[in-house]
Enzyme design. Structure first.
Site, PDB file in Angstrom:
ATOM      1  N   ASP A 157      23.753  38.338  79.583  1.00 23.30           N
ATOM      2  CA  ASP A 157      24.293  38.835  78.318  1.00 23.30           C
ATOM      3  C   ASP A 157      23.773  38.031  77.119  1.00 23.30           C
ATOM      4  O   ASP A 157      23.810  36.793  77.138  1.00 23.30           O
ATOM      5  CB  ASP A 157      25.828  38.716  78.389  1.00 23.30           C
TER       6      ASP A 157
ATOM      7  N   HIS B  73      26.402  50.732  78.607  1.00 21.61           N
ATOM      8  CA  HIS B  73      27.836  50.725  78.266  1.00 21.61           C
ATOM      9  C   HIS B  73      28.100  50.439  76.789  1.00 21.61           C
ATOM     10  O   HIS B  73      29.242  50.492  76.355  1.00 21.61           O
ATOM     11  CB  HIS B  73      28.555  49.692  79.138  1.00 21.61           C
ATOM     12  N   ASP B  74      27.068  50.086  76.031  1.00 24.02           N
ATOM     13  CA  ASP B  74      27.238  49.804  74.596  1.00 24.02           C
ATOM     14  C   ASP B  74      26.682  50.921  73.719  1.00 24.02           C
ATOM     15  O   ASP B  74      26.775  50.856  72.497  1.00 24.02           O
ATOM     16  CB  ASP B  74      26.470  48.527  74.197  1.00 24.02           C
TER      17      ASP B  74
ATOM     18  N   ASP C 138      26.452  40.403  86.189  1.00 19.99           N
ATOM     19  CA  ASP C 138      26.363  40.096  84.772  1.00 19.99           C
ATOM     20  C   ASP C 138      26.677  38.613  84.591  1.00 19.99           C
ATOM     21  O   ASP C 138      27.619  38.097  85.194  1.00 19.99           O
ATOM     22  CB  ASP C 138      27.388  40.947  84.004  1.00 19.99           C
TER      23      ASP C 138
ATOM     24  N   GLU D  16      19.458  40.293  78.337  1.00 15.86           N
ATOM     25  CA  GLU D  16      19.765  41.190  77.230  1.00 15.86           C
ATOM     26  C   GLU D  16      19.395  40.463  75.942  1.00 15.86           C
ATOM     27  O   GLU D  16      19.940  39.404  75.648  1.00 15.86           O
ATOM     28  CB  GLU D  16      21.250  41.557  77.222  1.00 15.86           C
TER      29      GLU D  16
ATOM     30  N   ASP E  22      46.211  52.559  89.427  1.00 11.22           N
ATOM     31  CA  ASP E  22      46.687  51.899  88.207  1.00 11.22           C
ATOM     32  C   ASP E  22      45.873  52.338  86.980  1.00 11.22           C
ATOM     33  O   ASP E  22      46.077  51.835  85.882  1.00 11.22           O
ATOM     34  CB  ASP E  22      46.674  50.369  88.347  1.00 11.22           C
TER      35      ASP E  22
ATOM     36  N   ASP F 264      38.001  49.796  90.088  1.00  7.47           N
ATOM     37  CA  ASP F 264      38.107  48.519  90.792  1.00  7.47           C
ATOM     38  C   ASP F 264      37.051  48.405  91.888  1.00  7.47           C
ATOM     39  O   ASP F 264      36.293  49.354  92.140  1.00  7.47           O
ATOM     40  CB  ASP F 264      39.527  48.342  91.359  1.00  7.47           C
TER      41      ASP F 264
HETATM   42  O1  TEU Z   1      26.117  43.136  73.933  1.00  8.55           O
HETATM   43  C1  TEU Z   1      25.422  42.401  72.965  1.00  8.55           C
HETATM   44  C2  TEU Z   1      24.988  43.150  71.838  1.00  8.55           C
HETATM   45  O2  TEU Z   1      23.904  42.951  71.311  1.00  8.55           O
HETATM   46  C3  TEU Z   1      25.987  44.089  71.298  1.00  8.55           C
HETATM   47  O3  TEU Z   1      26.435  43.596  70.094  1.00  8.55           O
HETATM   48  C4  TEU Z   1      25.454  45.381  71.067  1.00  8.55           C
HETATM   49  O4  TEU Z   1      24.514  45.314  70.042  1.00  8.55           O
HETATM   50  C5  TEU Z   1      26.615  46.207  70.644  1.00  8.55           C
HETATM   51  O5  TEU Z   1      27.507  46.278  71.724  1.00  8.55           O
HETATM   52  C6  TEU Z   1      26.163  47.553  70.263  1.00  8.55           C
HETATM   53  O6  TEU Z   1      27.225  48.156  69.648  1.00  8.55           O
HETATM   54  C7  TEU Z   1      26.598  42.430  75.010  1.00  8.55           C
HETATM   55  C8  TEU Z   1      27.369  43.338  75.921  1.00  8.55           C
HETATM   56  O7  TEU Z   1      26.509  44.299  76.454  1.00  8.55           O
HETATM   57  C9  TEU Z   1      28.522  43.924  75.167  1.00  8.55           C
HETATM   58  O8  TEU Z   1      29.235  44.852  75.936  1.00  8.55           O
HETATM   59  C10 TEU Z   1      29.411  42.782  74.760  1.00  8.55           C
HETATM   60  O9  TEU Z   1      30.453  43.256  73.948  1.00  8.55           O
HETATM   61  C11 TEU Z   1      28.656  41.696  74.012  1.00  8.55           C
HETATM   62  O10 TEU Z   1      27.421  41.357  74.624  1.00  8.55           O
HETATM   63  C12 TEU Z   1      29.462  40.425  73.974  1.00  8.55           C
HETATM   64  O11 TEU Z   1      29.509  39.848  75.235  1.00  8.55           O
HETATM   65 CA    CA Z   2      42.598  50.197  90.102  1.00  8.68          CA
END
Ligand code: TEU
Ligand code: CA
Length: 552
Positions: A199, A328-329, A98, A255, A25, A29
């Protein structure tokens, strides 16, 4: 220094949506993850941090949770999750989940009730305020939108959301809400997980009265001082620790944007009974201007080194560091701090050497171990990240920048850089899916992929395996003191790790050219003492992005 398994661990972060799709899809997953556990075991990591897999309408890819007790349909079922956990444990690895409890989704049943009437018993689970002078209760801006307040017609009040308007903030002032969260955490611990990544956990306590940021104009302002490291945050974490965390042998990482070393020590010093370690973002801000992440700024190696030194020494007997150069950010580290073209292989290894030879717990973000790079999609339509899309629309609306200028920022800093599918092989869609991927694959997958790198003894992947092993075999790399050398050098990052009479010297060339280096007096190196390097042969000079680690 006290020894703990979580200090000795190497953590691998999975962003499930982009890791491996088992059913075509186009969305990664849990069964996809299960199919790759042998790969992770072989890499040598001990702990998996799984980004949110709970039920979610995916406004922010799972960071907006509508049911904390169940799995998102796209990812599978609770029984898939149980099988995954048991397969992780069977391989001697651990799982941390998380925990997103600063906010929930607006589709969570608590919020639906909360917004239904002012008298509802869940009203106070969220933060509702009357408007002021026909406007929002305060001038705070949110991480993702101009205002942090959203007006709700039903009851004529505003609710607070530090992120998107589909992520209303939970009200930690309410003891019932706190109990609900603790009960939920116990439920997951009962299932056998090994810890939590929490988070934005330093945002859960807001200053009373939600005051506006003093300002001359009517625009929205960053109100971090009113909700970051707020007045009751340590009280809440100590309560959580007492009631939940302390009852299990687990690891916790908070975090925490915008913390300094002293704040971090308050969260992580052992005797305070809060968290084991935090993610701090000082280094991640090194290439940002005054106005924030989208404003690009060149960075200097001496500043980079100073930040690392400050944190290494600052938490030495006072807490514990988490070590990462991407997640991931964040953009891909090789594109940001190395060279993702000519010296991709060398610079990815050099940066990995840094992360794995500092004091703290290293985190590998999926794809980092094969040197995955940033992405440049042609137009905004191909981007999926809410932060990126909101930024684009907002700037265009205000008319302060042209499209090319905006795209430059997105190419450097957009979160989708880290979210393109994991590159498993050179077949269609990089082996991530046999369907249509939810976000486009980086076209460089033909060259950069796990299969190629498994077959190439000089690959980034095989180097990471050695790095992880090296750390396990040399506790001095985990617990040893950090001693900087050649501090003023703008090209080379070098330091010693020392424990008892064991000493290890790390030398890293951050430039894409040959550079000279002069070791401080008294330090002798020999080829017999070489533990690892990203080059076969070593000259007087350091080669582009050369990394060497010596026993001395
Ligand atoms: O990120 C928190 C955070 O501080 C983010 O604003 C970070 O500074 C930003 O993504 C950078 O561009 C956490 C998670 O890691 C993020 O993926 C989420 O979007 C966010 O919290 C809200 O839950
Ligand atoms: Ca899938």
């Amino acid at each position: 220094m006290k020894q703990n398994w979580w200090k000795e661990a190497v953590v691998y972060q999975i962003y499930p949506r982009s890791f491996c799709d088992s059913n075509g899809d186009g969305i990664g997953d849990l069964r996809g993850i299960i199919s790759k556990l042998d790969y992770l075991k072989d890499l040598g990591v001990n702990v998996i941090w799984l980004c949110p897999v709970y039920k979610s309408p995916n406004d922010d890819n799972g960071y907006d949770i509508s049911d904390y007790y169940d799995i998102m349909d796209e990812f599978g079922t609770l029984s898939d999750w149980e099988e995954m956990l048991s397969d992780i444990h069977k391989r001697g690895m651990k799982l941390i989940m998380d925990l997103v409890v600063n906010h929930s989704s607006d589709e969570h049943k608590w919020f639906k009730e909360s917004r239904s009437s002012k008298n509802n018993e869940k009203r106070d689970y969220y933060i509702w305020k009357k408007g002021k002078d026909g406007r929002e209760p305060s001038n705070w801006t949110s991480f993702f939108t101009p205002s942090a307040w959203e007006y709700d017609d039903k009851t004529g009040e505003y609710y607070l959301h530090l992120f998107s308007k589909k992520q209303p903030d939970l009200n930690w002032e309410n003891p019932k809400l706190r109990e609900e969260i603790f009960t939920m955490m116990k439920w997951w611990l009962q299932k056998g997980i090994d810890g939590f990544r929490m988070d934005v956990i330093n945002c859960i306590s807001k200053v009373e009265g939600y005051p506006s940021v003093p300002s001359q104009d009517s625009g929205y302002k960053w109100g971090g001082e009113y909700f970051i490291n707020g007045p009751r945050v340590h009280e809440y974490l100590q309560e959580m620790n007492r009631k939940v965390l302390s009852k299990h042998d687990i690891m916790t990482v908070g975090e925490t944007p915008d913390v300094n070393v002293d704040d971090a020590a308050l969260y992580t010093a052992e005797e305070r009974n809060e968290l084991n370690m935090v993610f701090q973002f000082e280094l991640m801000g090194i290439d940002s201007g005054e106005s924030g992440k989208w404003e690009l700024k060149p960075w200097k190696l001496t500043d980079f080194k100073n930040i690392i030194k400050k944190w290494q020494l600052g938490l030495e007997n006072n807490g514990w560091n988490s070590l990462f150069l991407n997640n991931h950010d964040q953009p891909r580290m090789v594109s940001r701090f190395g060279d993702d073209k000519k010296y991709r292989n060398e610079s990815a290894k050099m940066l990995g050497t840094l992360v794995h030879t500092l004091q703290g717990t290293p985190y590998i973000y999926q794809g980092e171990e094969i040197g995955m790079t940033n992405i440049k999609f042609k137009s905004i339509e191909e981007y999926k990240d809410i932060e990126t899309i909101n930024y684009y629309n907002e700037v265009l609306k205000n008319g302060d920048k042209d499209v090319n200028h905006i795209m430059e920022s997105i190419y450097s800093k957009g979160r989708d850089n880290a979210r393109t599918p994991m590159q498993w092989n050179d077949e269609e869609n990089a082996g991530f899916t046999f369907g249509e991927p939810w976000i486009k694959v980086n076209p460089n997958y033909k060259e950069i992929n796990v299969k190629n790198e498994e077959e190439d003894k000089d690959s980034v992947l095989n180097y990471y395996k050695k790095l992880i092993k090296l750390r396990k075999e040399n506790p001095v790399l985990i617990y040893g003191k950090f001693i900087p050398v050649m501090e003023q050098d703008e090209e080379v990052f070098s330091y010693i790790r020392e424990m008892g009479n064991e000493k290890i010297l790390v030398i890293l060339n951050f430039k894409g050219k040959d550079v000279d280096f002069v070791l401080p007096e008294g330090i002798k190196i020999s080829e017999e003492g070489l533990l690892i390097s990203n080059y076969e042969n070593h000259d007087e000079k350091l080669k582009p992005y050369e990394a060497r680690v010596y026993k001395i």
